[in-house]
Enzyme design. Structure first.
Site, PDB file in Angstrom:
ATOM      1  N   GLU A  59      -0.926  -6.061  22.395  1.00  0.00           N
ATOM      2  CA  GLU A  59      -1.080  -7.397  22.975  1.00  0.00           C
ATOM      3  C   GLU A  59       0.252  -8.138  22.985  1.00  0.00           C
ATOM      4  O   GLU A  59       0.618  -8.765  23.991  1.00  0.00           O
ATOM      5  CB  GLU A  59      -2.123  -8.207  22.211  1.00  0.00           C
ATOM      6  CG  GLU A  59      -2.382  -9.560  22.869  1.00  0.00           C
ATOM      7  CD  GLU A  59      -3.164 -10.522  21.997  1.00  0.00           C
ATOM      8  OE1 GLU A  59      -4.057 -11.206  22.533  1.00  0.00           O
ATOM      9  OE2 GLU A  59      -2.873 -10.607  20.776  1.00  0.00           O
ATOM     10  N   TRP A  81      -9.192  -8.459  25.569  1.00  0.00           N
ATOM     11  CA  TRP A  81      -9.251  -9.460  26.637  1.00  0.00           C
ATOM     12  C   TRP A  81     -10.283  -9.109  27.711  1.00  0.00           C
ATOM     13  O   TRP A  81     -10.410  -9.826  28.707  1.00  0.00           O
ATOM     14  CB  TRP A  81      -7.870  -9.634  27.273  1.00  0.00           C
ATOM     15  CG  TRP A  81      -6.957 -10.509  26.487  1.00  0.00           C
ATOM     16  CD1 TRP A  81      -6.082 -10.147  25.500  1.00  0.00           C
ATOM     17  CD2 TRP A  81      -6.816 -11.928  26.608  1.00  0.00           C
ATOM     18  NE1 TRP A  81      -5.412 -11.234  25.008  1.00  0.00           N
ATOM     19  CE2 TRP A  81      -5.845 -12.346  25.668  1.00  0.00           C
ATOM     20  CE3 TRP A  81      -7.415 -12.890  27.420  1.00  0.00           C
ATOM     21  CZ2 TRP A  81      -5.458 -13.676  25.520  1.00  0.00           C
ATOM     22  CZ3 TRP A  81      -7.036 -14.217  27.277  1.00  0.00           C
ATOM     23  CH2 TRP A  81      -6.074 -14.596  26.335  1.00  0.00           C
ATOM     24  N   ARG A 217      -4.007 -24.791  18.735  1.00  0.00           N
ATOM     25  CA  ARG A 217      -4.963 -25.877  18.987  1.00  0.00           C
ATOM     26  C   ARG A 217      -6.377 -25.497  18.580  1.00  0.00           C
ATOM     27  O   ARG A 217      -7.178 -26.332  18.158  1.00  0.00           O
ATOM     28  CB  ARG A 217      -4.962 -26.266  20.467  1.00  0.00           C
ATOM     29  CG  ARG A 217      -5.513 -25.182  21.379  1.00  0.00           C
ATOM     30  CD  ARG A 217      -5.822 -25.629  22.793  1.00  0.00           C
ATOM     31  NE  ARG A 217      -6.352 -24.498  23.553  1.00  0.00           N
ATOM     32  CZ  ARG A 217      -7.635 -24.177  23.635  1.00  0.00           C
ATOM     33  NH1 ARG A 217      -8.553 -24.890  23.003  1.00  0.00           N
ATOM     34  NH2 ARG A 217      -8.027 -23.130  24.348  1.00  0.00           N
ATOM     35  N   ASP A 220     -10.094 -19.453  15.828  1.00  0.00           N
ATOM     36  CA  ASP A 220     -11.270 -18.681  15.429  1.00  0.00           C
ATOM     37  C   ASP A 220     -10.905 -17.990  14.115  1.00  0.00           C
ATOM     38  O   ASP A 220     -10.246 -16.956  14.102  1.00  0.00           O
ATOM     39  CB  ASP A 220     -11.591 -17.677  16.541  1.00  0.00           C
ATOM     40  CG  ASP A 220     -12.715 -16.706  16.194  1.00  0.00           C
ATOM     41  OD1 ASP A 220     -13.158 -16.681  15.029  1.00  0.00           O
ATOM     42  OD2 ASP A 220     -13.138 -15.956  17.099  1.00  0.00           O
TER      43      ASP A 220
END
Length: 315
Positions: A59, A81, A217, A220
């Site tokens: 990634e 993704w 922001r 998870d």
């Protein structure tokens, strides 16, 4: 250092505010939290559960290339993704399969639907890999991280390579307070499959050491944050390698730090496990530039984690 992450999980379980969220899953959250990791003391790949470092590497390399199409990831067996690209496809006029509305929730509740989803998802991935035209149309996620890091479009139609600029500034003006890369572009946010959760990062050079602070922001905590910690630690190592610096700290600042309702038991299980030593990161010394690295040039040694803890992803 892993205790910093575990303390966050414990604090959310004890003090988190219940909130509804975009995915409809529901979360327990805190606003404003910071963790610090001394990168000289080991590479922060969590040990209280296995974190798949291969996915983190591919990634980050995808971001570094400025790529925003999942085909590169699928070619490296990275599916993190997929759901966001698949969601765009099943909402399009070209999709003619069974109804996939709200697939993220239905797949957890309906075994028959889960089989349908698995079949349609596999067809989608196969089409991305084998049909370049399909991949160009439906593998694209919009101007997400890679585009903003490497090809931020200006009002006159030119592009800014934020990351290359920052690396050059670290070499030539290391005391600058402008060593910043932003992925949050308000003009592009509406067209992104998922607006950036990790929005901005800044570098700091002191006594020959490179530190990085990330502002995230939306965090998870169970599934995403372990990836984010390792990904930005790896980015810091790569840039330190190119610029001839040692690594300093990774400082992780969180906005909305949340634990999904259906991750509570998994977090409790992780908290019950004993922390082990962090592994060591090994980079290919023959690669000079951040942008020259490939999968085989990046390895961890001495990684001995507890087993994986599975949890559903909220789309």
């Amino acid at each position: 250092m892993e205790e910093a992450y575990l303390a966050l999980g414990k604090k959310i379980l004890e003090e988190g505010h219940f909130k509804e969220d975009r995915t409809g899953t529901g979360t327990y959250s805190l606003f404003g939290y910071q963790m610090r990791f001394d990168l000289a003391k080991g590479f922060p790949l969590l040990t209280t559960k296995r974190v798949p470092f291969g996915l983190i590497k591919s990634e980050l390399l995808w971001f570094l290339k400025g790529d925003t199409n999942i085909r590169y990831l699928l070619e490296r067996n990275n599916h993190i993704w997929d759901e966001w690209a698949f969601e765009r496809y099943v909402k399009s006029a070209d999709y003619q399969g069974p109804d996939m509305t709200d697939f993220g929730h239905r797949v957890l509740q309906d075994p028959a639907f889960a089989e349908q989803y698995k079949e349609e998802h596999q067809k989608f991935c196969d089409a991305i890999l084998n049909d370049a035209e399909f991949a160009e149309k439906y593998g694209e996620l919009g101007n997400i991280y890679g585009a903003q890091w490497r090809h931020w479009e200006t009002k006159d139609g030119s592009f800014i390579d934020q990351l290359a600029n920052v690396i050059e500034m670290i070499k030539t003006n290391p005391d600058s307070r402008r060593l910043i890369v932003s992925a949050w572009n308000p003009e592009d946010v509406p067209s992104m499959a998922l607006p950036p959760c990790h929005t901005m990062f800044q570098f700091y050079v002191n006594e020959g050491k490179l530190s990085c602070q990330l502002y995230q922001r939306s965090a998870d905590v169970f599934l995403g944050v372990p990836f984010n910690i390792a990904s930005y630690a790896l980015l810091t190592h790569l840039i330190a390698h190119e610029t001839g610096l040692e690594v300093g700290e990774f400082v992780h600042t969180l906005g909305d730090a949340h634990l999904y309702q259906n991750h509570v038991e998994q977090m409790q299980e992780q908290l019950s496990r004993e922390v082990r030593s962090f592994p060591t990161l090994v980079l290919n010394p023959d690669k000079a530039s951040v942008f020259d690295f490939d999968m085989e040039d990046i390895k961890v040694e001495g990684y001995d984690p507890h087993p994986t803890i599975k949890a559903p992803i909220a789309v």
